[in-house]
Design an enzyme around this catalytic site. Structure first.
Site, mmCIF file in Angstrom:
data_model
loop_
_atom_site.group_PDB
_atom_site.id
_atom_site.type_symbol
_atom_site.label_atom_id
_atom_site.label_comp_id
_atom_site.label_asym_id
_atom_site.label_seq_id
_atom_site.Cartn_x
_atom_site.Cartn_y
_atom_site.Cartn_z
ATOM 1 N N PRO A 10 0.792 -1.220 0.000
ATOM 2 C CA PRO A 10 0.000 0.000 0.000
ATOM 3 C C PRO A 10 0.830 1.279 0.000
ATOM 4 C CG PRO A 10 -0.094 -1.077 2.141
ATOM 5 C CD PRO A 10 0.542 -2.046 1.188
ATOM 6 N N ASN A 11 0.345 2.217 -0.788
ATOM 7 C CA ASN A 11 0.873 3.588 -0.887
ATOM 8 C C ASN A 11 2.184 3.686 -1.660
ATOM 9 O OD1 ASN A 11 -1.262 4.826 0.686
ATOM 10 N ND2 ASN A 11 -0.377 3.774 2.445
ATOM 11 N N ARG A 18 5.167 11.095 -2.449
ATOM 12 C CA ARG A 18 4.852 10.785 -1.055
ATOM 13 C C ARG A 18 6.059 11.051 -0.153
ATOM 14 N NH1 ARG A 18 4.739 4.627 1.306
ATOM 15 N NH2 ARG A 18 3.872 5.176 3.331
ATOM 16 N N TYR A 23 11.190 9.063 1.498
ATOM 17 C CA TYR A 23 11.222 8.010 0.473
ATOM 18 C C TYR A 23 11.943 8.403 -0.823
ATOM 19 C CZ TYR A 23 7.776 5.908 3.591
ATOM 20 O OH TYR A 23 7.142 5.381 4.696
ATOM 21 N N ASN A 79 8.185 -5.259 -0.495
ATOM 22 C CA ASN A 79 7.985 -4.091 0.352
ATOM 23 C C ASN A 79 6.493 -4.032 0.666
ATOM 24 O OD1 ASN A 79 7.762 -1.680 1.671
ATOM 25 N ND2 ASN A 79 8.955 -0.507 0.182
ATOM 26 N N ALA A 82 2.897 -0.469 5.041
ATOM 27 C CA ALA A 82 2.366 -0.477 6.411
ATOM 28 C C ALA A 82 1.844 -1.848 6.826
ATOM 29 C CB ALA A 82 1.262 0.568 6.540
ATOM 30 N N HIS A 85 3.629 -3.994 9.456
ATOM 31 C CA HIS A 85 3.482 -3.796 10.892
ATOM 32 C C HIS A 85 2.130 -4.275 11.421
ATOM 33 C CE1 HIS A 85 6.882 -1.354 9.810
ATOM 34 N NE2 HIS A 85 6.122 -0.496 9.149
ATOM 35 N N GLU A 103 12.410 -9.242 2.665
ATOM 36 C CA GLU A 103 11.610 -8.107 3.140
ATOM 37 C C GLU A 103 12.420 -6.842 2.912
ATOM 38 O OE1 GLU A 103 10.616 -8.341 7.314
ATOM 39 O OE2 GLU A 103 10.135 -6.202 7.400
ATOM 40 N N HIS A 105 12.541 -2.443 2.932
ATOM 41 C CA HIS A 105 11.987 -1.125 3.244
ATOM 42 C C HIS A 105 12.928 -0.066 2.702
ATOM 43 C CE1 HIS A 105 9.037 -3.089 5.692
ATOM 44 N NE2 HIS A 105 10.014 -3.793 6.224
ATOM 45 N N ARG A 112 12.670 5.195 12.852
ATOM 46 C CA ARG A 112 11.439 5.992 12.749
ATOM 47 C C ARG A 112 10.519 5.711 13.950
ATOM 48 N NH1 ARG A 112 9.080 5.289 6.948
ATOM 49 N NH2 ARG A 112 7.836 7.076 7.676
HETATM 50 C C1 DQA Z 1 8.091 1.304 4.136
HETATM 51 C C2 DQA Z 1 8.104 1.585 5.650
HETATM 52 C C3 DQA Z 1 6.726 1.368 6.236
HETATM 53 O O1 DQA Z 1 6.742 1.630 7.641
HETATM 54 C C4 DQA Z 1 5.720 2.308 5.597
HETATM 55 O O2 DQA Z 1 4.427 2.085 6.097
HETATM 56 C C5 DQA Z 1 5.747 2.221 4.104
HETATM 57 C C6 DQA Z 1 7.030 2.114 3.423
HETATM 58 C C7 DQA Z 1 9.455 1.646 3.495
HETATM 59 O O3 DQA Z 1 9.647 1.252 2.344
HETATM 60 O O4 DQA Z 1 10.294 2.321 4.111
HETATM 61 O O5 DQA Z 1 4.711 2.324 3.449
HETATM 62 O O6 DQA Z 1 7.864 -0.084 3.938
#
Ligand code: DQA
Length: 149
Positions: A10-11, A18, A23, A79, A82, A85, A103, A105, A112
């Site tokens: 997501p996102n 963003r 990022y 990736n 969110a 978590h 995994e 990020h 953070r």
């Molecule tokens: C993320 C870190 C996550 O905590 C966050 O919710 C993201 C992006 C990262 O790529 O740093 O959406 O996975």
């Protein structure tokens, strides 16, 4: 030639606009182009996907598990955004398929907010990467190449 699945949750479709201070300014299309190049370097084909929907990600992990069992997939770079978590379902999907999964990020989640420090994915993942920015994607693909017999 085996395929590498690069899966984004997501996102991550918002990359580029963003929170650029966290990022960076690269878009998801830029990340895909980096992955195409990394896969070509390591003799992999690339399957690059993004979804904002948890169930869709579960279905894709199942599909990837079947492809790995059939010998056509080297593994996955994931990736989960969110959902990292929050999602027991993604944990179970990785465990249940036996998928070789990295995994990833973009940001260093441990530097953070406290709610980003726990990952449901890490215990089911083969390896974990965080904090390399989008450069982590090609590095993870190189890592998967290293893991192949
Ligand atoms: C993320 C870190 C996550 O905590 C966050 O919710 C993201 C992006 C990262 O790529 O740093 O959406 O996975």
């Amino acid at each position: 030639m085996k395929t590498v699945l690069v899966l984004n949750g997501p996102n991550l479709n918002l990359l580029g606009t963003r929170e650029p201070a966290v990022y960076g300014s690269a878009t998801l299309a830029d990340v895909e182009a980096m992955c195409v190049e990394a896969c070509a370097r390591h003799d992999f084909a690339l399957d690059f996907r993004q979804s904002n929907h948890e169930g869709q990600l579960v279905d894709w992990l199942h599909e990837a598990g079947r492809a790995q069992a059939a010998g056509t997939l080297a593994g996955a770079v994931f990736n989960a955004g969110a959902y990292t978590h929050t999602s027991v379902a993604l944990h179970d999907a990785i465990k249940g398929t036996g998928l070789t999964l990295i995994e990833l990020h973009i940001s260093n989640v441990h530097a953070r907010e406290a709610f980003r420090h726990h990952s449901y994915l890490s215990p089911a993942a083969k390896a974990v990467m965080a904090g390399f920015g989008v450069a982590g994607y090609p590095l993870a693909i190189a890592g998967l190449a290293q893991m192949q017999g």
